[in-house]
Design a protein around this motif. Sequence first.
Motif, short mmCIF file in Angstrom:
data_model
loop_
_atom_site.label_atom_id
_atom_site.label_comp_id
_atom_site.label_asym_id
_atom_site.label_seq_id
_atom_site.Cartn_x
_atom_site.Cartn_y
_atom_site.Cartn_z
N HIS A 165 1.35 -0.96 0.05
CA HIS A 165 -0.01 0.18 -0.20
C HIS A 165 0.99 1.48 0.12
O HIS A 165 2.14 1.02 -0.28
CB HIS A 165 -0.59 0.28 0.84
N ILE A 166 0.30 2.10 -0.14
CA ILE A 166 1.21 3.63 -0.04
C ILE A 166 1.64 3.83 1.31
O ILE A 166 0.94 3.77 2.35
CB ILE A 166 -0.12 4.72 -0.87
N SER A 167 2.48 4.44 1.64
CA SER A 167 3.01 4.95 3.07
C SER A 167 1.85 6.03 4.05
O SER A 167 1.90 6.78 2.73
CB SER A 167 4.41 5.49 2.82
N ASP B 140 -1.04 -3.30 -6.11
CA ASP B 140 0.28 -3.80 -5.20
C ASP B 140 1.13 -2.57 -5.83
O ASP B 140 1.01 -1.85 -7.53
CB ASP B 140 1.56 -4.51 -5.40
N VAL B 141 1.68 -1.92 -5.03
CA VAL B 141 2.39 -0.44 -5.20
C VAL B 141 3.49 -0.81 -4.91
O VAL B 141 4.23 -1.50 -3.15
CB VAL B 141 2.04 0.89 -4.61
N GLU B 142 5.00 -0.42 -5.51
CA GLU B 142 6.34 -1.03 -5.21
C GLU B 142 6.73 0.44 -4.58
O GLU B 142 6.72 1.45 -5.41
CB GLU B 142 7.50 -1.96 -5.45
N ILE B 143 7.66 0.60 -3.31
CA ILE B 143 7.91 1.90 -3.72
C ILE B 143 9.79 2.18 -3.18
O ILE B 143 9.99 0.99 -2.26
CB ILE B 143 7.61 3.00 -2.31
N THR B 144 10.51 2.59 -3.64
CA THR B 144 11.33 2.36 -4.08
C THR B 144 13.09 4.09 -3.56
O THR B 144 12.33 4.89 -4.01
CB THR B 144 12.72 1.14 -5.21
N ASP B 145 14.51 3.32 -3.15
CA ASP B 145 14.40 4.23 -3.05
C ASP B 145 16.03 4.48 -3.51
O ASP B 145 16.42 3.41 -4.31
CB ASP B 145 14.30 5.38 -1.84
N LEU C 182 13.08 8.53 -5.31
CA LEU C 182 12.01 8.13 -5.18
C LEU C 182 11.51 7.75 -6.05
O LEU C 182 11.05 8.41 -7.57
CB LEU C 182 10.64 8.96 -4.37
N GLU C 183 10.81 6.24 -6.25
CA GLU C 183 10.57 5.43 -7.58
C GLU C 183 8.74 4.82 -7.18
O GLU C 183 9.07 3.59 -6.23
CB GLU C 183 11.07 4.50 -8.04
N MET C 184 8.17 4.72 -8.33
CA MET C 184 6.77 4.39 -7.48
C MET C 184 6.21 3.71 -8.18
O MET C 184 5.46 4.04 -9.50
CB MET C 184 5.47 5.13 -6.87
N THR C 185 5.90 1.97 -8.29
CA THR C 185 5.54 0.92 -9.57
C THR C 185 4.09 0.31 -9.40
O THR C 185 4.37 -0.36 -7.69
CB THR C 185 6.12 0.10 -9.36
N LEU C 186 2.78 0.68 -9.64
CA LEU C 186 1.37 0.30 -9.42
C LEU C 186 1.55 -1.07 -10.66
O LEU C 186 1.34 -0.41 -11.65
CB LEU C 186 0.76 1.43 -9.29
#
Length: 214
Positions: free
Chosen positions: A9-11, A168-173, A147-151
């Motif tokens: 989910h979204i932080s 699902d969403v992946e949040i990476t840095d 920051l990268e967000m991938t849905l």
Amino acid sequence: MTMSDITHHISDRLMASYASGTLPHPYAVVVASHISMCDECRARYHSHLAAGGSVLSSLATETVSDDLRSRVFDLLDDAPAPEPKPKKRQGVYPAPVMEALKGKQPVWKSLGMGVKQSIISNDPEGSVRLLYIPGGKAVPEHGHSGLEMTLVLQGAFADEDGRYGVGDVEITDDEVDHVPVAEPGVACICLAATDGPLQFKAMMPRLLQPLFRI
């Protein structure tokens, strides 16, 4: 798809920024799309809005003159009603994606090995794009300069941090290097937002990076 199918989910930090209207546009498109697909995050979003409204209602108010109030109401009476925005998905694309695409289907460009992308926007705030990854294919190993967000909109992919399915969403840095691999079967279609270029490890992707604007 049900709420229980979505596990990433979204932080809270990003949700609060989106609810307050301060999240940069590329990420806002991803968050809005995820909210449209996820009951849990939609409820959290409305909670953030309610909390913000509570703060505003606690602030001191200023008295306005009867003349100013009358003029404001006259302007509201004269203002045309806003046009309703489309709420339905079109295929795999949520309404916020179709709004960003201005109602048109994405224009795909090949990145090689069957992988394709469609850039929705690319400006100083960052970029937001659609990615099409055939089943079983991988995106070259890369890190991030921000920051990268991938849905995930269709199919699924997996990397060093786990599996990501529809919604699902992946949040990476910049601390994360990974190799996303689409699951065998149906192609994986993702919505991705970044605020800086990817950091590819192999020479060929680095050479082609300016051409593909990734």
